[in-house]
Design an enzyme around this catalytic site. Structure first.
Site, PDB file in Angstrom:
ATOM      1  N   CYS A 199       0.803  -1.234   0.000  1.00 39.65           N
ATOM      2  CA  CYS A 199       0.000   0.000   0.000  1.00 39.65           C
ATOM      3  C   CYS A 199       0.829   1.275   0.000  1.00 39.65           C
ATOM      4  CB  CYS A 199      -0.967   0.010   1.176  1.00 39.65           C
ATOM      5  SG  CYS A 199      -0.195   0.104   2.810  1.00 39.65           S
TER       6      CYS A 199
ATOM      7  N   HIS B 224      -1.516   1.251   6.886  1.00 40.41           N
ATOM      8  CA  HIS B 224      -2.063   1.494   5.550  1.00 40.41           C
ATOM      9  C   HIS B 224      -2.015   2.986   5.235  1.00 40.41           C
ATOM     10  CE1 HIS B 224      -4.260   0.483   1.968  1.00 40.41           C
ATOM     11  NE2 HIS B 224      -5.192   1.383   2.238  1.00 40.41           N
TER      12      HIS B 224
ATOM     13  N   ASP C  61      -8.114   3.866  -3.858  1.00 39.87           N
ATOM     14  CA  ASP C  61      -7.171   3.019  -3.123  1.00 39.87           C
ATOM     15  C   ASP C  61      -6.733   1.870  -4.012  1.00 39.87           C
ATOM     16  OD1 ASP C  61      -5.764   1.453  -1.188  1.00 39.87           O
ATOM     17  OD2 ASP C  61      -6.941   2.451   0.371  1.00 39.87           O
TER      18      ASP C  61
END
Length: 244
Positions: free
Chosen positions: A76, A115, A136
């Site tokens: 991420c 994250h 995302d």
């Protein structure tokens, strides 16, 4: 005077080219959706370099450069860092937020950082007047299109998700995709869930390269085989222990 966004670098342009854009798109919601889908199609979520013992830089400029050369991104912090850098350079209003991924509901309000979250503002629609969107590309098992940041059910092109309790302090997201963890390939989708063990190096490599679209050309075959041997040994031990 309003500050101008940073100019697109050559690395940004190469990254855009990998996503299939010959020219920089305008900073619109339609472009955001197209960029989001293109990144998910072109850049798999993975941690191969960490498993090989050579973790790659998470600096957005470094990740953008790697992507422009056809390389891997990572997880991420790599994926969303690169996309955020590109969006800012294209003129989007982008915020970075602290995120926490959980699987046990008891951990929902844990404040540890695991994250990187992006928000894109000032893109209102008739159905979403606040104009704040949550793209995302670093969830791995996430959504296909940017999500309007408002509480309620979200119908994605492939799966159903839910955004929960949007407040000034944050929100939660629940939702499913194809993953490879160790020697186990898992599919979660509207057509049902399935799991299978990968039985050998050739099958494992094929799933990574073809199924997960993971670039492997820069990884020496001996290094990849050594990783498979370690992974397979750990898998056998896990099975012997009852897959706990």
């Amino acid at each position: 005077m309003t500050a101008l966004p940073p100019a697109l670098t050559d690395d940004h342009k190469a990254y855009l080219g990998r996503l299939g854009f010959d020219t920089p798109p305008p900073a619109t919601l339609e472009s955001l959706v197209a960029l989001h889908r293109a990144h998910l199609d072109a850049v798999p979520y993975e941690n191969l370099d960490i498993m090989l013992g050579r973790p790659a830089s998470t600096e957005p400029a470094d990740v953008v450069a790697r992507l422009g050369r056809g390389g891997r991104a990572g997880y991420c912090f790599h994926q969303n860092g690169a996309l955020g850098s590109l969006l800012v350079a294209l003129g989007y209003d982008v915020d970075r937020r602290h995120g926490h991924v959980w699987t046990d509901p008891g951990h929902r309000f844990d404040t540890s950082l695991n994250h990187l979250v992006l928000l894109v503002r000032r893109l209102p629609t008739d159905d979403h007047l606040s104009g704040t969107w949550w793209p995302d590309v670093g969830l791995g098992e996430g959504f296909r299109d940017p999500v309007p940041l408002t509480a309620g059910q979200v119908r994605d092109p492939s799966l159903d998700f839910e955004v929960m309790e949007v407040t000034d302090e944050g929100w939660s997201f629940r939702g499913g995709v194809d993953t490879v963890r160790g020697c186990v390939a898992t599919h979660v989708g509207l057509d049902g869930d399935s799991t299978r063990d990968l039985s050998g190096f050739d099958e494992w490599r094929e799933v990574l390269a073809d199924g997960q679209r993971l670039p492997l050309d820069d990884v020496p075959l001996d290094d990849l085989r050594a990783l498979w041997d370690r992974t397979a040994a750990a898998h056998r031990a896990w099975v012997a222990a009852g897959r706990l």
